[in-house]
Design a protein around this motif. Structure first.
Motif, PDB file in Angstrom:
ATOM      1  N   UNK A   1       0.831  -1.197   0.000  1.00 58.69           N
ATOM      2  CA  UNK A   1       0.000   0.000   0.000  1.00 58.69           C
ATOM      3  C   UNK A   1       0.867   1.249   0.000  1.00 58.69           C
ATOM      4  N   UNK A   2       1.973   1.207   0.739  1.00 60.83           N
ATOM      5  CA  UNK A   2       2.872   2.351   0.766  1.00 60.83           C
ATOM      6  C   UNK A   2       3.496   2.580  -0.605  1.00 60.83           C
ATOM      7  N   UNK A   3       3.872   1.503  -1.302  1.00 60.51           N
ATOM      8  CA  UNK A   3       4.450   1.622  -2.633  1.00 60.51           C
ATOM      9  C   UNK A   3       3.442   2.220  -3.604  1.00 60.51           C
ATOM     10  N   UNK A   4       2.192   1.770  -3.501  1.00 60.89           N
ATOM     11  CA  UNK A   4       1.146   2.298  -4.384  1.00 60.89           C
ATOM     12  C   UNK A   4       0.897   3.773  -4.110  1.00 60.89           C
ATOM     13  N   UNK A   5       0.851   4.146  -2.855  1.00 65.69           N
ATOM     14  CA  UNK A   5       0.647   5.549  -2.498  1.00 65.69           C
ATOM     15  C   UNK A   5       1.803   6.402  -3.003  1.00 65.69           C
ATOM     16  N   UNK A   6       3.004   5.880  -2.912  1.00 63.14           N
ATOM     17  CA  UNK A   6       4.174   6.619  -3.384  1.00 63.14           C
ATOM     18  C   UNK A   6       4.117   6.809  -4.902  1.00 63.14           C
ATOM     19  N   UNK A   7       3.695   5.771  -5.637  1.00 64.51           N
ATOM     20  CA  UNK A   7       3.556   5.904  -7.094  1.00 64.51           C
ATOM     21  C   UNK A   7       2.511   6.955  -7.442  1.00 64.51           C
ATOM     22  N   UNK A   8       1.396   6.963  -6.710  1.00 63.87           N
ATOM     23  CA  UNK A   8       0.361   7.958  -6.972  1.00 63.87           C
ATOM     24  C   UNK A   8       0.876   9.364  -6.696  1.00 63.87           C
ATOM     25  N   UNK A   9       1.633   9.529  -5.625  1.00 65.77           N
ATOM     26  CA  UNK A   9       2.193  10.840  -5.311  1.00 65.77           C
ATOM     27  C   UNK A   9       3.171  11.296  -6.391  1.00 65.77           C
ATOM     28  N   UNK A  10       3.994  10.377  -6.893  1.00 64.41           N
ATOM     29  CA  UNK A  10       4.940  10.728  -7.938  1.00 64.41           C
ATOM     30  C   UNK A  10       4.216  11.125  -9.224  1.00 64.41           C
ATOM     31  N   UNK A  11       3.143  10.419  -9.540  1.00 65.40           N
ATOM     32  CA  UNK A  11       2.354  10.741 -10.726  1.00 65.40           C
ATOM     33  C   UNK A  11       1.733  12.127 -10.583  1.00 65.40           C
ATOM     34  N   UNK A  12       1.177  12.407  -9.419  1.00 66.18           N
ATOM     35  CA  UNK A  12       0.567  13.713  -9.169  1.00 66.18           C
ATOM     36  C   UNK A  12       1.623  14.818  -9.213  1.00 66.18           C
ATOM     37  N   UNK A  13       2.791  14.569  -8.664  1.00 68.33           N
ATOM     38  CA  UNK A  13       3.868  15.559  -8.680  1.00 68.33           C
ATOM     39  C   UNK A  13       4.290  15.871 -10.113  1.00 68.33           C
ATOM     40  N   UNK A  14       4.413  14.846 -10.942  1.00 71.73           N
ATOM     41  CA  UNK A  14       4.785  15.053 -12.347  1.00 71.73           C
ATOM     42  C   UNK A  14       3.710  15.872 -13.069  1.00 71.73           C
ATOM     43  N   UNK A  15       2.438  15.567 -12.796  1.00 67.90           N
ATOM     44  CA  UNK A  15       1.343  16.319 -13.423  1.00 67.90           C
ATOM     45  C   UNK A  15       1.378  17.781 -12.999  1.00 67.90           C
ATOM     46  N   UNK A  16       1.612  18.020 -11.721  1.00 71.01           N
ATOM     47  CA  UNK A  16       1.654  19.401 -11.220  1.00 71.01           C
ATOM     48  C   UNK A  16       2.845  20.165 -11.785  1.00 71.01           C
ATOM     49  N   UNK A  17       3.972  19.490 -11.965  1.00 71.65           N
ATOM     50  CA  UNK A  17       5.134  20.162 -12.559  1.00 71.65           C
ATOM     51  C   UNK A  17       4.868  20.552 -14.009  1.00 71.65           C
ATOM     52  N   UNK A  18       4.195  19.660 -14.763  1.00 73.60           N
ATOM     53  CA  UNK A  18       3.835  20.004 -16.146  1.00 73.60           C
ATOM     54  C   UNK A  18       2.885  21.193 -16.172  1.00 73.60           C
ATOM     55  N   UNK A  19       1.919  21.183 -15.271  1.00 72.27           N
ATOM     56  CA  UNK A  19       0.947  22.283 -15.198  1.00 72.27           C
ATOM     57  C   UNK A  19       1.661  23.595 -14.845  1.00 72.27           C
ATOM     58  N   UNK A  20       2.594  23.547 -13.912  1.00 70.83           N
ATOM     59  CA  UNK A  20       3.346  24.737 -13.524  1.00 70.83           C
ATOM     60  C   UNK A  20       4.151  25.280 -14.705  1.00 70.83           C
ATOM     61  N   UNK A  21       4.790  24.401 -15.467  1.00 69.61           N
ATOM     62  CA  UNK A  21       5.563  24.844 -16.631  1.00 69.61           C
ATOM     63  C   UNK A  21       4.652  25.514 -17.657  1.00 69.61           C
ATOM     64  N   UNK A  22       3.463  24.942 -17.866  1.00 70.83           N
ATOM     65  CA  UNK A  22       2.516  25.527 -18.823  1.00 70.83           C
ATOM     66  C   UNK A  22       2.065  26.906 -18.374  1.00 70.83           C
ATOM     67  N   UNK A  23       1.739  27.053 -17.097  1.00 72.38           N
ATOM     68  CA  UNK A  23       1.269  28.332 -16.563  1.00 72.38           C
ATOM     69  C   UNK A  23       2.389  29.380 -16.606  1.00 72.38           C
ATOM     70  N   UNK A  24       3.627  28.967 -16.303  1.00 74.25           N
ATOM     71  CA  UNK A  24       4.741  29.915 -16.375  1.00 74.25           C
ATOM     72  C   UNK A  24       4.963  30.381 -17.813  1.00 74.25           C
ATOM     73  N   UNK A  25       4.793  29.468 -18.773  1.00 75.45           N
ATOM     74  CA  UNK A  25       4.935  29.833 -20.183  1.00 75.45           C
ATOM     75  C   UNK A  25       3.841  30.827 -20.590  1.00 75.45           C
ATOM     76  N   UNK A  26       2.619  30.577 -20.179  1.00 74.10           N
ATOM     77  CA  UNK A  26       1.518  31.502 -20.466  1.00 74.10           C
ATOM     78  C   UNK A  26       1.769  32.866 -19.834  1.00 74.10           C
ATOM     79  N   UNK A  27       2.254  32.852 -18.604  1.00 76.16           N
ATOM     80  CA  UNK A  27       2.525  34.092 -17.882  1.00 76.16           C
ATOM     81  C   UNK A  27       3.596  34.911 -18.604  1.00 76.16           C
TER      82      UNK A  27
END
Length: 100
Positions: A59-85
């Motif tokens: 369960x800990x491994x699965x939670x860690x994978x989900x967190x890593x996936x969410x972190x990657x998504x948020x980093x992509x979103x941040x890069x897109x918003x910074x580019x728009x800005x």
């Protein structure tokens, strides 16, 4: 004949490798915990504890994978918003220079 333990003596705890634990858990899954424990010379409670720990680790491994996936998504979103800005800042500067 039994021997009494003195205060300074301790019972030795057996240490098992991760591979042995994994094999024991597979045997317990196939044959059942009580039967596997008897065959391996372990207490059933030990197998239950190992199983619980393995499930928790999974369960800990699965939670860690989900967190890593969410972190990657948020980093992509941040890069897109910074580019728009950056684009909007350039556009604002361009339109501020133009005479009316």
């Amino acid at each position: 004949m039994t021997t009494k333990k003195t205060v300074g003596q301790r019972a030795r705890r057996a240490r098992f490798s991760a591979e042995f634990k994994q094999q024991a858990l597979l045997k317990a899954l196939k044959d059942g915990v009580p039967a596997a424990a008897r065959e391996l010379g372990l207490e059933p409670a030990q197998l239950y504890a190992w199983r619980s720990k393995a499930q928790q680790q999974g369960q800990n491994d699965e939670a860690q994978r989900l967190q890593q996936t969410e972190l990657a998504r948020l980093r992509r979103e941040l890069a897109r918003v910074e580019e728009e800005n950056a684009f909007l800042k350039k556009a604002a500067a361009y339109f501020a220079k133009q005479p009316k």
